[in-house]
Design an enzyme around this catalytic site. Structure first.
Site, PDB file in Angstrom:
ATOM      1  N   ARG A  67      48.475  41.453  42.048  1.00 59.51           N
ATOM      2  CA  ARG A  67      49.212  42.365  41.166  1.00 59.51           C
ATOM      3  C   ARG A  67      50.333  43.076  41.909  1.00 59.51           C
ATOM      4  O   ARG A  67      51.404  43.314  41.359  1.00 59.51           O
ATOM      5  CB  ARG A  67      48.229  43.358  40.533  1.00 59.51           C
ATOM      6  CG  ARG A  67      47.373  42.676  39.435  1.00 59.51           C
ATOM      7  CD  ARG A  67      46.078  43.408  39.211  1.00 59.51           C
ATOM      8  NE  ARG A  67      45.313  42.900  38.075  1.00 59.51           N
ATOM      9  CZ  ARG A  67      44.502  41.820  38.109  1.00 59.51           C
ATOM     10  NH1 ARG A  67      44.381  41.113  39.232  1.00 59.51           N
ATOM     11  NH2 ARG A  67      43.837  41.444  37.023  1.00 59.51           N
TER      12      ARG A  67
ATOM     13  N   ARG B 218      40.708  23.972  34.566  1.00 62.07           N
ATOM     14  CA  ARG B 218      40.192  25.245  34.033  1.00 62.07           C
ATOM     15  C   ARG B 218      40.912  25.622  32.728  1.00 62.07           C
ATOM     16  O   ARG B 218      42.103  25.361  32.572  1.00 62.07           O
ATOM     17  CB  ARG B 218      40.336  26.353  35.089  1.00 62.07           C
ATOM     18  CG  ARG B 218      39.449  26.070  36.294  1.00 62.07           C
ATOM     19  CD  ARG B 218      39.596  27.106  37.373  1.00 62.07           C
ATOM     20  NE  ARG B 218      39.137  28.422  36.938  1.00 62.07           N
ATOM     21  CZ  ARG B 218      39.307  29.530  37.648  1.00 62.07           C
ATOM     22  NH1 ARG B 218      39.939  29.474  38.813  1.00 62.07           N
ATOM     23  NH2 ARG B 218      38.856  30.682  37.214  1.00 62.07           N
TER      24      ARG B 218
ATOM     25  N   SER C 261      37.741  39.587  30.015  1.00 55.87           N
ATOM     26  CA  SER C 261      38.432  38.923  31.115  1.00 55.87           C
ATOM     27  C   SER C 261      39.672  39.718  31.493  1.00 55.87           C
ATOM     28  O   SER C 261      40.570  39.919  30.677  1.00 55.87           O
ATOM     29  CB  SER C 261      38.837  37.500  30.708  1.00 55.87           C
ATOM     30  OG  SER C 261      39.889  37.041  31.526  1.00 55.87           O
TER      31      SER C 261
ATOM     32  N   ASP D 231      32.245  37.793  40.000  1.00 51.51           N
ATOM     33  CA  ASP D 231      32.532  36.972  41.178  1.00 51.51           C
ATOM     34  C   ASP D 231      31.417  37.040  42.223  1.00 51.51           C
ATOM     35  O   ASP D 231      31.399  36.254  43.173  1.00 51.51           O
ATOM     36  CB  ASP D 231      33.851  37.409  41.827  1.00 51.51           C
ATOM     37  CG  ASP D 231      35.048  37.063  40.945  1.00 51.51           C
ATOM     38  OD1 ASP D 231      34.910  36.173  40.086  1.00 51.51           O
ATOM     39  OD2 ASP D 231      36.106  37.685  41.116  1.00 51.51           O
TER      40      ASP D 231
ATOM     41  N   LYS E 256      34.743  28.796  36.502  1.00 52.49           N
ATOM     42  CA  LYS E 256      35.402  29.391  37.676  1.00 52.49           C
ATOM     43  C   LYS E 256      35.925  28.244  38.562  1.00 52.49           C
ATOM     44  O   LYS E 256      36.075  27.130  38.095  1.00 52.49           O
ATOM     45  CB  LYS E 256      34.414  30.302  38.418  1.00 52.49           C
ATOM     46  CG  LYS E 256      34.030  31.544  37.616  1.00 52.49           C
ATOM     47  CD  LYS E 256      35.202  32.493  37.476  1.00 52.49           C
ATOM     48  CE  LYS E 256      34.866  33.713  36.650  1.00 52.49           C
ATOM     49  NZ  LYS E 256      36.054  34.504  36.320  1.00 52.49           N
TER      50      LYS E 256
HETATM   51  C1  S3P Z   1      40.319  38.352  38.229  1.00 51.55           C
HETATM   52  C2  S3P Z   1      39.527  38.391  37.125  1.00 51.55           C
HETATM   53  C3  S3P Z   1      38.249  37.669  37.002  1.00 51.55           C
HETATM   54  C4  S3P Z   1      37.748  37.187  38.355  1.00 51.55           C
HETATM   55  C5  S3P Z   1      38.826  36.579  39.181  1.00 51.55           C
HETATM   56  C6  S3P Z   1      39.938  37.586  39.417  1.00 51.55           C
HETATM   57  C7  S3P Z   1      41.583  39.114  38.229  1.00 51.55           C
HETATM   58  O1  S3P Z   1      38.440  36.546  36.184  1.00 51.55           O
HETATM   59  O2  S3P Z   1      36.699  36.280  38.183  1.00 51.55           O
HETATM   60  O3  S3P Z   1      38.324  36.160  40.423  1.00 51.55           O
HETATM   61  O4  S3P Z   1      42.154  39.336  39.310  1.00 51.55           O
HETATM   62  O5  S3P Z   1      42.024  39.516  37.152  1.00 51.55           O
HETATM   63  P1  S3P Z   1      38.306  36.655  34.578  1.00 51.55           P
HETATM   64  O6  S3P Z   1      39.340  37.585  34.128  1.00 51.55           O
HETATM   65  O7  S3P Z   1      38.534  35.277  34.070  1.00 51.55           O
HETATM   66  O8  S3P Z   1      36.909  37.135  34.334  1.00 51.55           O
END
Ligand code: S3P
Length: 450
Positions: A44, A141, A186, A337, A364
Site C-alpha cells: 500500500r 487464482r 476480503s 494467512d 491462496k
Molecule cells: C491481503 C489480504 C488477504 C491476505 C493477503 C494480503 C492484503 O487476502 O490473505 O495475504 O494485503 O490486502 P484477502 O483479501 O483475499 O483475504
C-alpha cells in the site's frame, strides 16, 4: 551428541531444499529477533506513494518478491522509486489519475495483493489500456471477486474463463460510484473498490460480512483521501475529489511472519523468543487470540503507535503442551494467512482442533487446506480435510519426512517449524518460496536454534 543441522541445497533449476536434521536431543529456540516489514502495508505504501503528489518516504519496506512486483508495475507506469532497501525507499508520486500507459504487460508475479489492488487503480484511469499477468499460481487464482464490482462501476476488463483469470486486459474508464456489498470478507476486494473510488466522482462504499484488515483505510486517510468508516455496518466510504499527498510511512514487522516464531516458541520445549517491533493492528491479531486460546504464553511488551499502526514486542515462552481449540467465524479474516502455521500448533496440541469457515484458503498461493493436510500427514500428523478447513488431532509425535511447499511461502515456513519438533531429518522441497514474504527466514532460524 551431534548438533542439529539446518542447511539449504540449491538445485540446478534454482529451487532450494531446506534440510533440517535434528539431533536426538532436539533444539530450543532462544533470542531477540526482528521480522521483515509487513507485506500488506508495504504494497500500500508503494501504491499510494505512486498515486500521491510529492515524495513518499518508506522505512522498513519488506524486500520480498511480492513488494518488488508492486514496485516494478508502478515504475512501468511512471512512478520514480529508489532502489528497494529497508532503511529508506523514496517514491516520487505522479498524482492521482496520471499513471502512464505502460509499454509492456504488467507482471504481478506471485502477488494477489498487487494484482487485485492494482486492477481498481487501472480500471479507473480513463483512456489508457493495460494488460496484467502473474506467475502460474496467480494466473490460477480467481479475479472475478474484483472484476465483478469493477464491472458494476462500468469497468471494461477482459480475461480467460469469463474475465475471471489473468492475463487480463483493462481499458481504463471514468467509472460510476457504487455501494458494493461484498460476499466475502476480503481486504483485497475492499481495497480494490476503494482505490477505484478515489478516481470516481461521487461516493463509493464497500460493506463486508466481517471486518478484514484495515491498512488501506488507515493509509488512505493519512495520505489525505476523504474516507469514512462505519464499524457498526462494517462499511467504508470514499468520496473522490481529494488529492493524495506524499507521506512518511514506517512499516512495522509483519505479524504474519512473526506467527512462525510465535508457534515455534510455544511448541519447542525450552524456547523463549522476543520478536521486536511487530504490527498488532486489531484486524490482524487473530493469531494471538487463537494461540492464547490454546494456552500459549505470549506477552505484548512496549505497546506503542508508529505512523498510524499499533506496534509491540511479542514475548513467547514454551510453558508446556498446548490444548486444542476451535477457530471459526469472524476471527477467520483476522488470521487467514496464519492458518497454515496454526495447523502446525494444532498438531502439537492435546485434543482435536477444528478450523472452519476458511474456504478462502483453497484459493491462496496454493490450496492451503489440501497441501497442509497432505504434507503434515507425511510427517505422521492426524489431519482430516474439511471443505472449509481442517480437523487436527494433536499429540502424535512427528517424524522427519520429504515434504513440499508447492511454491507457497507460508507452507514452506510452516513445514520448517513443524520439523523442529519432529525426530530425524526433514527435507522441504521448493523452500525458496519463503522469499516471497520472508527472505531471511532460514538465517533467522539458524541464529535462534540452540
Ligand atoms: C491481503 C489480504 C488477504 C491476505 C493477503 C494480503 C492484503 O487476502 O490473505 O495475504 O494485503 O490486502 P484477502 O483479501 O483475499 O483475504
Amino acid at each position: 551428541m551431534s548438533p542439529s543441522v539446518i542447511t539449504v541445497d540449491t538445485k540446478e533449476d534454482v529451487s532450494q531444499d531446506l534440510i533440517i536434521s535434528l539431533s536426538p536431543s532436539g533444539v530450543s529456540l532462544l533470542g531477540r529477533i526482528l521480522v521483515p516489514g509487513d507485506k500488506s502495508i508495504s504494497h500500500r505504501a508503494l501504491m499510494l506513494g505512486a498515486l500521491a503528489q510529492g515524495e513518499t518516504k518508506i522505512q522498513g519496506l519488506l524486500l520480498g518478491e511480492d513488494p518488488r512486483s508492486t514496485a516494478s508495475c508502478f515504475q512501468a507506469m511512471g512512478a520514480e522509486i529508489s532502489p528497494l532497501n529497508t532503511e529508506l525507499v523514496t517514491v516520487k508520486g505522479i498524482g492521482l489519475g496520471n499513471l502512464q500507459e505502460p509499454f509492456d504487460i504488467l507482471n504481478a508475479g506471485n502477488s494477489g495483493t498487487t494484482l487485485r489492488l492494482m486492477l481498481g487503480i487501472l480500471a479507473s484511469h480513463p483512456n489508457r489500456f493495460f494488460t496484467v499477468t502473474g506467475d502460474d499460481s496467480l494466473r490460477s487464482r480467481p479475479m472475478s471477486r474484483v472484476v465483478k464490482p469493477l464491472q458494476q462501476m462500468g469497468a471494461e476488463i477482459w480475461g480467460r474463463k469469463g474475465n475471471s483469470l489473468a492475463p487480463l486486459a483493462v481499458a481504463g474508464q471514468a467509472l460510476k460510484p457504487i455501494h458494493y456489498h461484498s460476499p466475502i470478507a476480503s481486504a483485497q476486494v475492499k481495497s480494490c473498490v476503494l482505490l477505484a473510488g478515489l478516481m470516481t466522482e461521487g461516493k463509493t462504499t464497500v460493506t463486508e460480512p466481517a471486518l478484514s484488515r484495515d491498512h488501506s483505510e488507515r493509509m488512505l486517510r493519512a495520505f489525505g483521501a476523504n474516507l469514512s468508516v462505519d464499524p457498526d455496518t462494517k462499511s467504508v466510504t470514499v468520496i473522490a475529489g481529494n488529492a493524495l499527498h506524499g507521506q512518511s510511512v514506517i512499516v512495522p514487522g509483519d505479524i504474519s511472519s512473526a506467527a512462525f516464531w510465535l508457534v515455534a516458541g510455544a511448541i519447542v520445549p525450552g524456547s523463549e523468543l522476543v520478536i521486536e517491533n511487530v504490527g498488532v493492528n486489531p484486524t490482524r491479531t487473530g493469531v494471538l487470540e487463537a494461540l492464547q486460546m490454546m494456552g500459549a504464553d505470549i506477552q505484548q511488551e512496549n505497546h506503542r503507535e508508529v505512523a498510524g499502526e499499533p506496534v509491540a514486542d511479542l514475548r513467547v515462552r514454551c510453558v508446556g503442551k498446548l490444548k486444542a481449540c476451535t477457530i471459526a467465524g469472524d476471527i477467520i479474516p483476522r488470521l487467514i494467512d496464519e492458518i497454515p502455521i496454526l495447523a502446525v500448533a494444532a498438531v502439537f496440541a492435546e485434543g482435536t482442533t477444528v478450523i472452519k469457515d476458511a474456504e478462502e484458503l483453497r484459493v491462496k498461493e496454493s490450496d492451503r487446506i489440501t497441501v497442509m493436510a497432505q504434507q503434515l500427514t507425511k510427517m505422521g500428523a492426524k489431519v482430516t480435510e474439511l471443505p472449509d478447513g481442517m480437523e487436527i488431532t494433536g499429540g502424535t509425535p512427528l517424524t522427519g519426512a520429504d515434504v513440499d511447499s508447492y511454491t507457497d511461502h507460508r507452507i514452506a515456513m510452516s513445514l520448517a517449524i513443524a520439523s523442529l519438533n519432529a525426530t530425524g531429518k526433514t527435507t522441504i522441497h521448493r523452500a525458496e518460496a519463503a522469499s516471497i514474504s520472508y527472505p531471511n527466514f532460514v538465517t533467522t532460524l539458524q541464529q535462534i536454534c540452540r
